[in-house]
Design a protein around this motif. Sequence first.
Motif, short mmCIF file in Angstrom:
data_model
loop_
_atom_site.label_atom_id
_atom_site.label_comp_id
_atom_site.label_asym_id
_atom_site.label_seq_id
_atom_site.Cartn_x
_atom_site.Cartn_y
_atom_site.Cartn_z
N LEU A 293 0.85 -1.18 0.00
CA LEU A 293 0.00 0.00 0.00
C LEU A 293 0.89 1.24 0.00
CD1 LEU A 293 -2.70 -0.98 2.66
CD2 LEU A 293 -2.80 -1.24 0.17
N LYS A 294 0.49 2.24 -0.75
CA LYS A 294 1.27 3.47 -0.81
C LYS A 294 1.34 4.13 0.56
CE LYS A 294 -2.51 6.53 -2.08
NZ LYS A 294 -3.08 7.44 -3.05
N ALA A 295 2.36 4.93 0.77
CA ALA A 295 2.52 5.66 2.03
C ALA A 295 1.38 6.64 2.20
CB ALA A 295 3.86 6.39 2.03
N ARG A 296 0.93 6.73 3.43
CA ARG A 296 -0.16 7.64 3.76
C ARG A 296 0.19 8.40 5.04
NH1 ARG A 296 -2.63 3.59 1.02
NH2 ARG A 296 -4.43 4.20 -0.20
N PRO A 297 -0.42 9.56 5.23
CA PRO A 297 -0.21 10.28 6.49
C PRO A 297 -0.98 9.61 7.62
CG PRO A 297 -1.80 11.45 5.14
CD PRO A 297 -1.27 10.31 4.31
N ARG A 298 -0.72 10.03 8.80
CA ARG A 298 -1.44 9.52 9.97
C ARG A 298 -2.94 9.69 9.76
NH1 ARG A 298 0.42 11.52 15.82
NH2 ARG A 298 -1.34 10.83 17.07
N GLY A 299 -3.70 8.65 10.11
CA GLY A 299 -5.15 8.69 9.98
C GLY A 299 -5.70 7.37 9.51
N CYS A 300 -7.00 7.31 9.35
CA CYS A 300 -7.68 6.10 8.88
C CYS A 300 -8.03 6.30 7.40
CB CYS A 300 -8.94 5.85 9.70
SG CYS A 300 -8.57 5.50 11.44
N HIS A 301 -7.63 5.35 6.57
CA HIS A 301 -7.73 5.49 5.12
C HIS A 301 -8.47 4.31 4.51
CE1 HIS A 301 -4.75 8.69 5.47
NE2 HIS A 301 -4.13 7.89 6.31
N LEU A 302 -9.42 4.60 3.63
CA LEU A 302 -10.16 3.57 2.92
C LEU A 302 -9.25 3.00 1.83
CD1 LEU A 302 -12.95 2.25 2.74
CD2 LEU A 302 -13.59 4.04 1.12
N VAL A 303 -8.95 1.71 1.90
CA VAL A 303 -7.99 1.09 0.97
C VAL A 303 -8.58 -0.11 0.22
CG1 VAL A 303 -5.94 1.89 2.22
CG2 VAL A 303 -6.97 -0.33 2.81
N THR A 304 -9.89 -0.26 0.24
CA THR A 304 -10.54 -1.41 -0.40
C THR A 304 -10.12 -1.54 -1.86
OG1 THR A 304 -12.44 -0.98 1.05
CG2 THR A 304 -12.74 -2.59 -0.74
#
Length: 136
Positions: free
Chosen positions: A9-20
């Motif tokens: 999965l690509k890098a993301r900032p802090r938080g909750c991310h929808l990755v479906t």
Amino acid sequence: MTSQVEITLKARPRGCHLVTREIYSQLPPLPSSGLLHLFVKHTSCGICINENADPDVRHDLSAILDHLVPEDQSFYRHTLEGSDDMPAHAKSALAGVSLTIPITGGRLNLGTWQGIYLCEFRNYGGSRKIVATILS
């Protein structure tokens, strides 16, 4: 039959991310029925299923976790990797690092409003690896 792939999965900032969708795009064709098991290979993020429509849910969930496990507590001993690291480990323990999702008709059998979240608990966690095991 069992198959297994490692998803990045690509890098993301802090938080909750929808990755479906990002997960779906890296899976091989799914069997007509079975199970998909997802396992995150990191100790400072988590994976869960939650609301996939309203982005406020992702924001609120992240805020709740930050409130439950704040940074810079005087009793933390594991502090060498930054003020967000020990709270990230605790949040990972709360959220969990694996999911099992039924496969029906060659698709993930999620509810109407369900999606897969990557919960990134570090400020700069980097890309994340997930082992996807398909059981048919």
